[in-house]
Every structure is written in C-alpha cells, then in structure tokens.
Design an enzyme around this catalytic site. Sequence first.
Site, short mmCIF file in Angstrom:
data_model
loop_
_atom_site.label_atom_id
_atom_site.label_comp_id
_atom_site.label_asym_id
_atom_site.label_seq_id
_atom_site.Cartn_x
_atom_site.Cartn_y
_atom_site.Cartn_z
N GLU A 97 -67.09 54.49 80.03
CA GLU A 97 -66.48 53.48 79.48
C GLU A 97 -66.81 52.81 78.20
O GLU A 97 -66.94 51.71 77.97
CB GLU A 97 -66.46 52.36 80.61
CG GLU A 97 -65.44 51.08 80.62
CD GLU A 97 -65.54 50.16 81.81
OE1 GLU A 97 -64.63 49.49 82.04
OE2 GLU A 97 -66.45 50.32 82.79
N HIS B 1 -59.20 38.70 86.02
CA HIS B 1 -60.48 38.41 86.28
C HIS B 1 -61.03 36.72 86.55
O HIS B 1 -61.52 36.41 87.08
CB HIS B 1 -61.69 39.41 85.58
CG HIS B 1 -61.87 40.48 86.06
ND1 HIS B 1 -62.61 41.87 85.64
CD2 HIS B 1 -61.46 40.99 87.60
CE1 HIS B 1 -62.30 42.70 86.27
NE2 HIS B 1 -61.95 42.30 87.35
N CYS C 23 -38.95 27.45 80.82
CA CYS C 23 -37.71 27.35 81.27
C CYS C 23 -36.77 28.31 80.50
O CYS C 23 -35.58 28.71 80.77
CB CYS C 23 -37.34 26.00 81.49
SG CYS C 23 -37.28 25.18 79.88
N HIS D 50 -65.74 28.55 118.68
CA HIS D 50 -66.30 28.46 120.07
C HIS D 50 -66.47 29.79 120.82
O HIS D 50 -65.52 30.38 120.90
CB HIS D 50 -66.02 27.47 120.87
CG HIS D 50 -65.91 25.91 120.29
ND1 HIS D 50 -65.15 25.76 119.21
CD2 HIS D 50 -66.80 24.89 120.52
CE1 HIS D 50 -65.38 24.35 118.96
NE2 HIS D 50 -66.22 23.87 119.78
N LYS E 83 -68.10 24.75 111.79
CA LYS E 83 -68.68 24.28 113.05
C LYS E 83 -68.73 25.50 113.93
O LYS E 83 -67.35 26.06 114.51
CB LYS E 83 -67.77 23.02 113.70
CG LYS E 83 -68.51 22.75 115.08
CD LYS E 83 -67.63 21.61 115.85
CE LYS E 83 -68.33 21.32 117.29
NZ LYS E 83 -67.33 21.09 118.13
#
Length: 1588
Positions: free
Chosen positions: A268, A283, A853, A1198, A1227
């Site tokens: 790279e 990113h 616009c 739950h 929870k």
Amino acid sequence: MVQLAKVPILGNDIIHVGYNIHDHLVETIIKHCPSSTYVICNDTNLSKVPYYQQLVLEFKASLPEGSRLLTYVVKPGETSKSRETKAQLEDYLLVEGCTRDTVMVAIGGGVIGDMIGFVASTFMRGVRVVQVPTSLLAMVDSSIGGKTAIDTPLGKNFIGAFWQPKFVLVDIKWLETLAKREFINGMAEVIKTACIWNADEFTRLESNASLFLNVVNGAKNVKVTNQLTNEIDEISNTDIEAMLDHTYKLVLESIKVKAEVVSSDERESSLRNLLNFGHSIGHAYEAILTPQALHGECVSIGMVKEAELSRYFGILSPTQVARLSKILVAYGLPVSPDEKWFKELTLHKKTPLDILLKKMSIDKKNEGSKKKVVILESIGKCYGDSAQFVSDEDLRFILTDETLVYPFKDIPADQQKVVIPPGSKSISNRALILAALGEGQCKIKNLLHSDDTKHMLTAVHELKGATISWEDNGETVVVEGHGGSTLSACADPLYLGNAGTASRFLTSLAALVNSTSSQKYIVLTGNARMQQRPIAPLVDSLRANGTKIEYLNNEGSLPIKVYTDSVFKGGRIELAATVSSQYVSSILMCAPYAEEPVTLALVGGKPISKLYVDMTIKMMEKFGINVETSTTEPYTYYIPKGHYINPSEYVIESDASSATYPLAFAAMTGTTVTVPNIGFESLQGDARFARDVLKPMGCKITQTATSTTVSGPPVGTLKPLKHVDMEPMTDAFLTACVVAAISHDSDPNSANTTTIEGIANQRVKECNRILAMATELAKFGVKTTELPDGIQVHGLNSIKDLKVPSDSSGPVGVCTYDDHRVAMSFSLLAGMVNSQNERDEVANPVRILERHCTGKTWPGWWDVLHSELGAKLDGAEPLECTSKKNSKKSVVIIGMRAAGKTTISKWCASALGYKLVDLDELFEQQHNNQSVKQFVVENGWEKFREEETRIFKEVIQNYGDDGYVFSTGGGIVESAESRKALKDFASSGGYVLHLHRDIEETIVFLQSDPSRPAYVEEIREVWNRREGWYKECSNFSFFAPHCSAEAEFQALRRSFSKYIATITGVREIEIPSGRSAFVCLTFDDLTEQTENLTPICYGCEAVEVRVDHLANYSADFVSKQLSILRKATDSIPIIFTVRTMKQGGNFPDEEFKTLRELYDIALKNGVEFLDLELTLPTDIQYEVINKRGNTKIIGSHHDFQGLYSWDDAEWENRFNQALTLDVDVVKFVGTAVNFEDNLRLEHFRDTHKNKPLIAVNMTSKGSISRVLNNVLTPVTSDLLPNSAAPGQLTVAQINKMYTSMGGIEPKELFVVGKPIGHSRSPILHNTGYEILGLPHKFDKFETESAQLVKEKLLDGNKNFGGAAVTIPLKLDIMQYMDELTDAAKVIGAVNTVIPLGNKKFKGDNTDWLGIRNALINNGVPEYVGHTAGLVIGAGGTSRAALYALHSLGCKKIFIINRTTSKLKPLIESLPSEFNIIGIESTKSIEEIKEHVGVAVSCVPADKPLDDELLSKLERFLVKGAHAAFVPTLLEAAYKPSVTPVMTISQDKYQWHVVPGSQMLVHQGVAQFEKWTGFKGPFKAIFDAVTKE
C-alpha cells in the site's frame, strides 16, 4: 451452474471462486497445506449454519492419518477483534500443543479473517492461514491482500501485519445465510471496485440491480436442526440461485480488481490506496455513526461525496456522479447521511463538520497534516495512480449543505469562459414521455441528470412504458419505445419528490396505462411541497374526458389515484391554462393515443407561457405527430389519432433558464461568458433573457442561431430596466431580480427601479418565488415592491451598499426554500457583497442554505461557479444548530371542554416561566370583546372555526419559538386546517399536549355549566368524533383526574409540574450512577392501591408499571394508571414495561398493533424509562428509539428457560444489539441453574461497562446476583401481592445481605449540640435505617464544644458516618471542615457533617433544602418565575430561607424584621443576585407591584408578633391573591404546631400554611440521602417524628 475460477495474486493462483465447492475446499487445504493440526476458527453465529456443519463433518472425515482437526469458536461482533481474544486463542493453541506446521482456517466475515490472520502471523513466528470468507464484504475485500489486524480501545486496525494467506477459498453458497443488510452492505465495496477499475462491470451491475434487490429483499428466516448439537436454530435464507450468475460475476470481477491492485502494490505505497475510494470521507462518517451504520453504508456515502469533490474540481462529469448515486440507491445503499431511512437507522445522530474533518485527519493515506482523497476521473478510472491532496476548504464545501460565498474579488475583468449548462429539464422530460410512447429506439443525448428526470425515468420503467439502457459511459440514454402498448399499472406509488413537470406529464400518461390482473389503479405522490402545488385544472379536464381520478389528501394536489380501468376518450377537451403551460403540454403529448382525435381548447383567459406549448408542438412534430392550431377559435389545437415514431437520435438543448446564471455572472462581474448551444433558434422562451433583459441593462450581446455570448459592462454600471414583460420566460425573473439589485442610473427620480411583470405563475412554483425574492433581497438591503403579477426591484446606488445578511445575533443564511432557482440566483448576488472593498479588507462571506436543492436542474452549478467562473466557496456547520439552542418551543394545550385546560395552562406557564395566552380570550379581543358564544350565534360555527384557525396559525407563526403556553378551545381539532397546523407544529419540535380526563365525569360537569356555548349534539358524540383527532394532533398527553380536595389538587399540580419539566427537558432524567433499585408493581389496577404506593416505593429510584399485568390496555385506562401512580408517589420516575409471554410476561407475543399503541401512550405520557425487549421486530424498536424524546430506553432480554449460560454468545449478541440501538440502559435477566452461574454473570458484568447494565439471575440460587447488581436492581415489596420474577428481594433484604458480605459498613451517626434532649433526629434517621435494612445507628452527642466533637467523633470514632449539627455549634464546627458546600458558605452555617474519607470532612447545610422541598411538596412550583418571595425575620434561619427562595427562582425577595437595623448587614452579606429588598416602612409596601406568593416565617413562635411587624406582614399577605399558584407560607419553627403567623395567614388571608415539622423532616431526609445514598422513606419518617 457456475464454473470454478482461479484468480492470481502476487503470482500465485490462490484465490478460488465458485458455488457449493465444499469438497474442493477440503481437498485443496488437505492436499496443498499438509499438517498435523488444522484449526478451524469461526464465530458462534456461523456454527448455526448447516453448510458450516457439513463442512466440518466432511473435513473430519477426510483427514489423513496422523492429522487432527480442532475447532475454536469466538463470540460474534467487532468486540471479539481484540488483544484479549487473540491471547485466549493463542493460549488455546499452546495448550493443545499446536506447532509450527499448524494450519489456521478462518471461516467467517472480516472480523474473523482479520483476527485469525493476525494470530497466524505471530503464533510460532508465523503459521499458514487459509481464508474462507462468508460475508460479501470479506469475499471481495478483507480476505484478499493479506492485511490482518485487531482493534484497540484507541482505534480500529491499529495493530496488525501483512500476512498473505495460502489460499482464499470463496464459496458463493455462504451468502445464502447472510442477513439482508449485510448483503447490501457488501455491495458498496463491489460497486467501488467497478467504479475505480472496471467500467464494463459497472454497467453490468447497473442492469442487474433490480434483480439483486428483489432476491435479497425476499430473504426469509428458517428453522434448521444443528447437525453437530441437534439444537434448533433460526437463520436467514436467501435464494442465491435465483441470481447466481449475477452474484458469481460481481464477486469474481471485484476480486480480480483487488487482486490486480494488490499484486502491483502489496504494501500500500501508491496504487493500492486507490482501493480507498470513498473511504476517506466514509471512514469519518463511520467513526461517528458506528455501530448504528455499517462500513459499506458509510463508504457508499463517502463515494458520493468524493465523486462530488471530483466534479467540484471540474474532473468528473455530472452524468458520472449521477450514475454512481443512482446505482448505490438501486442496490439499497444510502447516498447521503440525511436520507430519512438512514437517519432513523442511525438514530438521528449528528455528523458535525469539525468532527468529520478531525476523523479524516487520521488516515493512513495522509501525509502529515495534509489530507489525501482518491479522485475519480470517470466510471472505471481514477485520476492519477494514487490519492490526491485536498484542502479542508474544499472538503468543508462538499460535506455540508450550507455554502459560504466569498466576494468575487479575484476575477480578472478580461476573463472569458465557455459554459455548457445541463440539458433542459422541460425538453428532457418531454423527450422521455414522447420516446416512451413512441415506437422504436431513440438515443437521447445531453439529457439532464437531475432529481426531476430521475423520477421520470423511474416512472417510465415502473410503468413498463419502455426499455431503458445507457451508452457512452452513461452519457446517452437509449429508450426502446413500445408505442404505448406495454404501459401497465404498478403496485407501488410513484414518488416524484418536488418534480412538478414529471407530476403533470405523468398524470395524463396515467390515463393511458393498462390495468393488470392484480392492479387497477396507480398512485402519484411527492414530497410535502409537491403536495401543496396545484394540479386541479389538469385533473378536472381528464375527469371530464372519462378518466377516473381521486385526491388522496388535499383537494387539488398530489397524491392522486388514477384508475386504469377508465379510458381516455378524446374529442373536445377544455382546459384552464392560466396557471401552468405544463397542463397543456401534458394533454397534447398523450392526445394521439386517445380513443378519438382531440380538440384541445384553452379556456379562462390568455394561457401562461405559450412558448412552452409551442415547444411541445415542435417536439411532437420531430416524433411524427403534427398538431394543427385552429384558425377560428383562439388557443385551440387539433391533435390527430396516431402514434409517435422515434427518431434514431435526439439531442437535448441546454436549459435556457439555467443558462441565465452564467450569463448574469458575466453581466454582474464585467466579464464574458459564452453558452455555445443556445441561440435565437431555441425552442425555449428563456433564450431571450440575454437579448430582452441583459442588453437593455448595459451588456454587450452576441447571439447566433445556436450560441449566446454576454459581456458585462464595468462592475457597478448596470442600468435598471424600466419595464420588462417576462411572461415568455417566467423562470428567469429570479436572475433578473439579482441583476436589478445592483443596477442604478443617474436619474434621481427613478429610484433605480426595475419593473418585472407577467410572472404571476411564479407564486405556485417550488415556492412562492415572488415573495421569496422580496424576503431574501431585503436581507441584502435591497427594497422591493410586490405587484399583482410581478415585482419591482429598487436597486442600490452602489454595490458597496450591499449588506451581509444578518440580524441582532450575527450573520444569517439566505433561505432557498428548497428551490433551485432561488439558490442559483442568490449565489450570484452573494458574491457581489464586499466585492468592491479594498483587497486587504477582511470580508465576511454570505451563507446560502440548502445548496443541494440545485440538484433539481443543475447539480453541478456550484462546481461551475467555483472551477469555471473562479468563485471562492467554503462550507459551514449549519446555523440552525446554534439558533435552535436558544429557542423555547411553545406549548399548545388541546382537549375537551372541562378537561382542565385553563387551570393546567396556568400551571404550565408557571412551571416553565412561559407567557400564557388563552386563544378564546385572544379571539374576543380581536372581535371587539364579543364572546365566542355571541359570535357563533351571529356567524355560525363554520365562520368561527375559520377565525379560530387563522388566529392559531398566526400565533404559532409569530410566537411558536418564544416560550408561550397557548390554551385552545375544545373544538380546534374540528378544522382540517387547524389539525394540519397542530401536526406541523408538533413535527417541528413544538409541544402539543392533549389534556384529558374521564369522559363520564366531564359530562356531569358540563351539563351543569351554563356559561359555555350550547352544543348542537350530545357531549359523548362530540368526544367520540374528536378523540381520534386529539390523539393524531398531539405529541404529548396528560391525564388530569377531577380533584375533590385541596391536597389532591396540590398533588396533581406537583405531578403536572414535574411532567411538563420532563417532556420539555427542563428536568433531566438521570440514570443513577451508584447502587439503586426499582420496584416492580404487579397490580391489575392501581385505583385501590393509592395508600400503599408510597411505602411500596421506599428506597427506590424508580417504579416499574408492568402494563402487561393491567386489567385492560385502553389508552384511557393506561394513562389513568400512570396519573394515579405519579400523584401517589410524588412523581418517582416510572419504568413503563410491557413484558411479552416469550419474555416471561402476560402480553400476547404477536399483538404488535396494540404494543405500538401502548408505547405511543408511554412516550406521549413522558414516562422516564421505557423497557424495550430486544427480541421485538426491529421496525418497532427503531420506531420507539426514534420517537423517544427525553425518555430513557432500557433494552431488555430475559432467559426464563435458563437456555443460555452467561458465557454463551446469546448475551454478547444481545449486548451488541443494545449498543446498535443506542439504548440508555441494558437489562439482562438470566436463570441461575447453579451457583456458578452467578460467577459467570459477574465476569460478564465486569467486561461490559460501556453502558449502564442491570444483570441479575432469577431463582433463589440467583439472589446473590441481585445483591451485587449496582444500577437499578429490580426489587419487590412486602406490600405487593406477588413478586414480578422468581427470586426477587426487597430493598431491605438486599441491604442486609450486602451488609453481611461487607458491602455496607455499619456507621455511627450523631446529632451534636446542646440542648438536644428533645431532638427528633435519632428517631428520624433510625426509622429510615430500619425500613431500608441499613446497619447504621443514629445517637445523640450532647456538648457545647466543637473541639470535643472533633476529638471524640471526627478523629476518635473510626465508624463515624456523619453528624447533624444544631445550636450552638453550627458556626464553631466550620473551622474543622476541609470543604464547604456553596449552601454552607452562603448561609454561613453548617448543620451537616459528611465524612469524605482519610479524616477529611465536608460541611453542608440542608436547612434550605428542608424549606425548598417542604414548599414544593405543598404545591409551590419548582420554578416560581415572576412571583416574589417574602422572609419574615432576620435571624440565622432567614439566611437559609433566602437561599431557598432564590433557588426557586424568585426574581425579588422582600424581607421584614422587628428590628429594621438588622436588615442592611444581612442583605449586604448575601449575593447581590438574590435581589433582596429590606422593607423599613409600612408605606413602601403599597408601592410594590409584584405578586408575593411564597413566604417563610423565621421569627420566634412562642411570642405574639410585634404590631409594626404584623402590620407589614398583613400588607404582604394581601399580595398573595393574584399569585399564579396558591400562596404558601412555611413556618420554620416546629413547636408549637400552630403559630400566630400561621393562624393569621391561613384564617384571614387564605394562604396555604406549612408547619415547621415538614421543614424539619425534609432537611433530615436530605441529610439521610447525603449520608447513605438512599432516598429517605419520607412518609414513614414523618409519621414517626410527629406521632408524639
């Protein structure tokens, strides 16, 4: 089936791509990577996939002798890509004895591939790895190229290595079980690679988009049996074979691009960073919007922004940007962070400009502080062979919708430019209709790529009017017309945005559409503005001609339903054409396909914009139909029957309206601009603009048949135009206005006036353009005069007189009204401001709002202005963010008569400090004090409703943001226009509060009240009619029961004041940070439980209403329950819970409609917390999250069956889901099968700290988890009939268990001072300790010596927990304090000693809290605003009283005392902002204007009052009569229980009096909370303290 393909990378054929290649996969690994140990690594989600199970079994069966297979499973999600997971895997490999010959097989998405690749790169200094990607993103991106990494808390992918895999084995079959959103997410990378490298593949992707989306949207959830565990799992299933060829090619082609790029630049350094196209900006968005937005979604937005950047630089053509945007939308990806669906998905998170730029500065492509971005040259090709440097100024412009236009200073006078505007919108839309109706192929060139034409193309495609394809890299659209024969009704509404042209042309086209077996009509709709624009004349004509059309919303505007089983007859058609020529063109173009020849007669006066009608006729001629104009009847046309024959090529002329902007730029800046493809032969009326407008204003014009050149005079010498009729070119009047603004002449009488007429139709365009120009020109200092069909612009004497638009708070933006022509016109005038200043003068830019616009007709206008014409532009953070902070949205109160609107409106205004307006009273003022009743008698209800609506719209327009409470009449919802205004106000952030009560009680009350206008019908019928309207128009709701006693009334007031403060955000809902609990109510009706509700809530920070336990789920019943609870518990925060059966509750699992209604009731009632089950459908979850307002959301899950251990991935997945939903509290409730489950839970709790977490285990084995839970532990009470879950404990039980474990250390607390024999402090505190199960002890320590307190208690008692300080030690003790609170400093005394640890102590004073809370508890609002306060006496307690009254918001506080000389030193010793006024003479009281509504008596209670003091007091008590609440006096002395001051205040002046015992207990309860962290059980303590 597809063939197996091999793709070379870095010289080796190691990437294999195919479908259903499990056997090839096993064979390849075993044959080419021989090893003693193979380790398959994946996440738990993949373990559920049958194809994975098959692969594992096959791998085991194929192992050669001496080899073994290990499998290692990690938790799903980005959180697993960590140092911890890497270490755990490495430890596992070492324990299993893995050596250097180990082969790691990473089966999974990007997280697995990245992490396992990195483990392989470091384990034993590097072992072999095989990548088997299972997500589309991993297949085409992360698995290829050898990049591996893990995340750190400081950022993603910061630690890793390049480690090339031995093989990348890509099997398309994995995609069958990929979730829909992940599938679409992966397409962003596919489109990206085609976009930068492979134009042919991009074209192929374009043509297969609808197939892809249909298949992916058709994914179903299926239940499968796990071959390895025999468990039943639910997975997603997509019919990949239905698009196998397309999927295979898109994966293969994308891989080829990445492999080629990686091969030429493995590390790279240059070329490989082209693969980052879309990522620099993407990113940055991802960093802010994660985890709600996915990587591909953010890259999609990034690609569009980076493509727009390239267009801004003049490199990429607008067509290419349009193609990119269109393909991303076609594959279901977002192209802007502001798209409605994407905003809801990302929970309306803001993406501030400065944060985006900051995130962009952390990018590996950058060089130091210089940012680099990949620039696209065309589809399939990048500009240069690596990323390019880009300035922050250019990025700011691209990233915002608000543009700063700097003065046009550096533009050379001899500048000559050639500008080609986009194709004409008018001609483009006509050409598409004609070609779609015509027969044969037509290649349309220079088509405008805009929102309007995009909607038209989509509509033609959806209606099957023609086959559409593209050539010349998307620059040419190829329309294969079918002669109108294939036009068929589509099921989905055709959404046309704000495209007026498309909507009008398609209305007539719809009359030609054929029905299908399942569809007999089509619906045309648009955005909010489109639904106001007129279409009635066209609809009237078509209806009269036999087409059946219905309006679905507003009469005369879209949306409309056109029935396709009716016919377009033809014959004579009459049409009113004074509003829009598009109606005429619409019928003209479709007329040849009517059942008989058409005679079209335009009636009602001279038609508007006749040139556009001529344009249509000329274009029809080109497509083979000749229209005859009548010689005997004016404005009448004969259209024969026939069909269009498409010309092989049709070139769209550039838009003449758009051409006016660059030509006007030349005129205003004294430069030269040529538009090379519009001349005097143009079909468009606006082509005359240069000749008829700019030439007479002083410009030099050169016009040929096909080109126009304008050279402006020297800057500042343009002349006004006395009169111009712009009827042939109405759209160009806006450009003329900005030129006229800087035109002036030498005639002193002319006022530099330019008069423009013939443009009445411009009032009903995208906005009222005439009004818009007048409003915005005024911001520049330019005056205008509106005319019936035009405008006069009074130019300035000098360009230097142009102002930067601003108001008292600084610069303001130029509004564009979502109108492209307004935006482009003002972009020119903006640059002229300060353009004539000296070069070195600092010039402020002009801000233009909503620049996007211009996309309607010229998406690239800003790019031309910047790159071609040389304007300096910048972007800026929207101003509205700053201005909205200061706005105080008003409250509108609606509801039936006798719902309590008048009273509660007063409370509301008082609680918020707002101004109150009763709209019925305002009505009477505006109608000469005539009562509503009289007005109705004389004028009727209809006229009254009209007036009521007008007044309401007026006050909202003028005062909607200014902190008012508007009390309305009960029937305001009767008018549709009022209902719309109410809904609009609510949707703009205003508060529309529906006040209601039991209808039966209301009826009884109303029938006995003669003062109200008579009803025409029964009250109940009225309620039945209005009830739905009230709900539909309101965004908040409050149930106000009838009160029979003053105490109830005061309780209701307190409850309403807290409610209104909560919904408006004045009272912040805090999630407790320390140990806290909520009690779970399980009653089916709270009506009979009011006495018990307070003690049930002792020691709790919140109370849960289990709505699923209630007797019924009607809105009234549920609202009433919430009201009862608030009133009974003094508004302790409510947790609103509807627990479904599969989550352990009573609510039916599939009753989603009722569930939605219940959540709506909760949010309208402003509950503090709402429990949202994580198993509910995502659309319900997002709906609640996006509407939550100030309500905090608890994401709950739950496991009643005990299916999941705490180390199971189920909890990790649910936690990640909760993070994605951005709930406020998580929870989780598990089931303890054995004690070890509690230890696993604690490990989970310890590793999940990025959100407040409630985590407990059910059953008695799980009790310990409830003790160890920190935040909002669910508890029960001995006063409840049953607990809400197995194993629930009371607060006292939890505290006792926690104490026994060493969690709470027993403390010794004391009251210190002398004499304290009768002190009630010990009984006060010990009562609280006993009720809450706390181990502390409170005793007396009698002494006059502060020194002794220090020695014996502060220094000498290791269990010392705090001291209540009384006389004579309140001052003496201060010397031993290490810290003093603000209250202690100002009051100048300490009554509370708080240990800080390490022998350090804080001095506080809670007397003021005792006074404040006692007053509030007795009906005094928390903010008394415009009411003054009174303190009687100037002793020590008076300082606390003054502090308390200031905290309540008293603007002034008066103080009286027997000895007036003591007042001055007292006042001087307190802060000046307390605004204390000492009263020395009785006479001065008469001059006081303020109402006095709250008083505190601090004089000795055991003696009669001094006459002089009594006289002053009485004069003040008279002033309580007009306070906004019941005037209230608190007696600070608690003995005797009734004092002389209390007697005179109550008996003679009807003040409400509060005995001193309440202050005593309130200040003690405040101490209790400061020492223990628990709220004291007030009622029980009060009863104990006062029982003797």
